[in-house]
Structures are given as C-alpha cells and as structure tokens.
Design a protein around this motif. Structure first.
Motif, short mmCIF file in Angstrom:
data_model
loop_
_atom_site.label_atom_id
_atom_site.label_comp_id
_atom_site.label_asym_id
_atom_site.label_seq_id
_atom_site.Cartn_x
_atom_site.Cartn_y
_atom_site.Cartn_z
N LEU A 49 17.20 -11.07 15.73
CA LEU A 49 16.27 -10.29 14.93
C LEU A 49 16.96 -9.09 14.29
CD1 LEU A 49 13.14 -10.64 17.20
CD2 LEU A 49 13.66 -11.85 15.09
N ASN A 50 17.94 -8.51 14.96
CA ASN A 50 18.72 -7.43 14.33
C ASN A 50 19.52 -7.98 13.15
OD1 ASN A 50 17.85 -5.40 16.05
ND2 ASN A 50 19.52 -5.71 17.50
N ASP A 51 20.12 -9.15 13.33
CA ASP A 51 20.87 -9.78 12.23
C ASP A 51 19.94 -10.06 11.06
OD1 ASP A 51 23.15 -9.68 13.76
OD2 ASP A 51 23.15 -11.82 14.27
N LEU A 52 18.77 -10.56 11.34
CA LEU A 52 17.79 -10.84 10.29
C LEU A 52 17.44 -9.56 9.53
CD1 LEU A 52 15.85 -12.82 8.90
CD2 LEU A 52 14.23 -12.36 10.73
N SER A 53 17.20 -8.48 10.26
CA SER A 53 16.89 -7.20 9.62
C SER A 53 18.05 -6.72 8.76
CB SER A 53 16.57 -6.14 10.67
OG SER A 53 15.33 -6.40 11.27
N VAL B 128 20.43 -8.58 7.29
CA VAL B 128 20.55 -9.42 6.10
C VAL B 128 19.49 -9.03 5.07
CG1 VAL B 128 20.27 -11.79 5.23
CG2 VAL B 128 21.64 -11.36 7.27
N ILE B 129 18.27 -8.90 5.51
CA ILE B 129 17.18 -8.52 4.62
C ILE B 129 17.38 -7.10 4.10
CG2 ILE B 129 14.68 -8.12 4.47
CD1 ILE B 129 15.59 -11.08 4.54
N PHE C 251 15.19 -4.22 1.15
CA PHE C 251 13.89 -4.37 1.81
C PHE C 251 13.94 -3.71 3.18
CE2 PHE C 251 10.74 -6.71 4.34
CZ PHE C 251 9.64 -6.65 3.50
N SER C 252 12.88 -3.00 3.56
CA SER C 252 12.81 -2.34 4.86
C SER C 252 11.76 -3.01 5.73
CB SER C 252 12.43 -0.86 4.69
OG SER C 252 13.37 -0.19 3.91
N PRO C 253 12.17 -3.90 6.64
CA PRO C 253 11.17 -4.57 7.49
C PRO C 253 10.53 -3.60 8.47
CG PRO C 253 13.40 -5.23 8.11
CD PRO C 253 13.51 -4.34 6.92
N LYS C 254 9.23 -3.77 8.67
CA LYS C 254 8.49 -2.93 9.62
C LYS C 254 8.23 -3.67 10.94
CE LYS C 254 8.08 0.48 6.81
NZ LYS C 254 9.38 1.10 6.64
N ARG C 255 8.09 -4.97 10.84
CA ARG C 255 7.88 -5.77 12.06
C ARG C 255 8.33 -7.19 11.76
NH1 ARG C 255 2.73 -8.70 12.60
NH2 ARG C 255 1.71 -8.60 10.59
N HIS C 256 8.67 -7.90 12.82
CA HIS C 256 9.10 -9.28 12.70
C HIS C 256 7.99 -10.20 13.20
CE1 HIS C 256 13.01 -7.22 12.93
NE2 HIS C 256 13.45 -8.22 12.21
N VAL C 257 7.78 -11.27 12.49
CA VAL C 257 6.89 -12.33 12.94
C VAL C 257 7.67 -13.62 12.75
CG1 VAL C 257 4.70 -13.52 12.60
CG2 VAL C 257 4.84 -11.06 12.23
N VAL C 258 8.15 -14.16 13.87
CA VAL C 258 8.93 -15.40 13.80
C VAL C 258 8.16 -16.45 14.61
CG1 VAL C 258 11.13 -16.53 14.28
CG2 VAL C 258 11.08 -14.11 13.62
N GLU C 259 7.68 -17.46 13.91
CA GLU C 259 6.92 -18.54 14.55
C GLU C 259 7.55 -19.87 14.17
OE1 GLU C 259 2.79 -18.25 13.49
OE2 GLU C 259 2.67 -16.15 14.07
N LEU C 260 7.74 -20.69 15.16
CA LEU C 260 8.29 -22.03 14.96
C LEU C 260 7.27 -23.04 15.45
CD1 LEU C 260 11.78 -21.24 16.46
CD2 LEU C 260 11.21 -21.39 14.05
N HIS C 261 6.94 -24.00 14.61
CA HIS C 261 6.02 -25.07 14.99
C HIS C 261 6.83 -26.32 15.28
CE1 HIS C 261 2.01 -23.35 14.07
NE2 HIS C 261 2.75 -22.52 13.36
#
Length: 133
Positions: free
Chosen positions: A98-102, A104-105, A110-120
C-alpha cells in the motif's frame, strides 16, 4: 460512563462479528429494530461511521456493506478478498504494497486519503470443494 452512541457502536460491532459475510446497513437496522423497536437509519450510519473512523469496521465498497475488522492492526489499510461463491471476506494487511501504491500514485501529483483494495474471486474453502466435486 458509556454514551448512547458507544452503546450502538458496541451492539453493531457485536452483530458484525457474528456474521461471516458482509452486512448492509439496512440489514443491521432491521435486526436491531427487532430487538429495540423504532430506530432511525441515521443512528446506524453514525455508529458505522464512528466504527470506521476507529478502525473497527470496514466498508466493503463493491458490496455497499460492512464487516468487522479482522486485523489486530487498527487503522492499517486492508486488502479485502471477497469470495463470489460463499460471500466470505478475508482481510489481509500489506503495508509495503500500500505504501508502494501511494508512492506510484503520488508521482502523478495525486494525494490519496485512504486505500480501498478489494479482490473478488474464490476462497480456499470453495476452491477445495470444487476440486473434490
């Protein structure tokens, strides 16, 4: 002394912990109305919001439902694995991912405020049942 809001939060958290699948806010409302009678939807939404802020529940965005936090790491961003077969949700924590994702983004400005990662997909139990069939 426990406030009324804290009482609702505790009751809703208990209800969510009893379920192994995500629960919609109106399902929580219906269940609690059976016990307590008349109850406003705003009471449920306020309690769920407070529980989210405290890192005690997660909103499963793709299902518009809630689950109790399974991780012992309060307020850590989680990865939710949602089984399309049985509806179960497993929570994983991968801070580096999640740090890596932040990062990269963040390179895009872009400044992410929260992560929502869902896998189906399909959970291990359902995969095992399929393999045995």
């Amino acid at each position: 002394m426990t406030t009324r809001g804290e009482m609702w939060q505790a009751e809703i958290l208990r209800l969510l912990r009893q379920n192994h699948a995500p629960v919609k806010a109106y399902q929580v409302l219906a269940t609690l109305r059976k016990i307590h009678g008349k109850l406003a939807p705003t009471t449920i939404y306020r309690a769920l919001s407070a529980l989210q802020e405290r890192g005690r529940v997660h909103r499963v965005e793709s299902l518009n439902a809630f689950i109790a936090c399974q991780s012992r790491r309060d307020k850590q961003p989680s990865i939710l694995s949602i089984c399309n077969e049985c509806g179960s949700v497993e929570e994983s924590v991968a801070p580096d991912l999640l740090n890596d994702l932040s990062n990269v983004i963040g390179e895009t400005g872009f400044s992410p405020k929260r992560h929502v990662v869902e896998l189906h997909g399909t959970c291990a139990s359902c995969n095992s049942r399929k393999a045995q069939a």
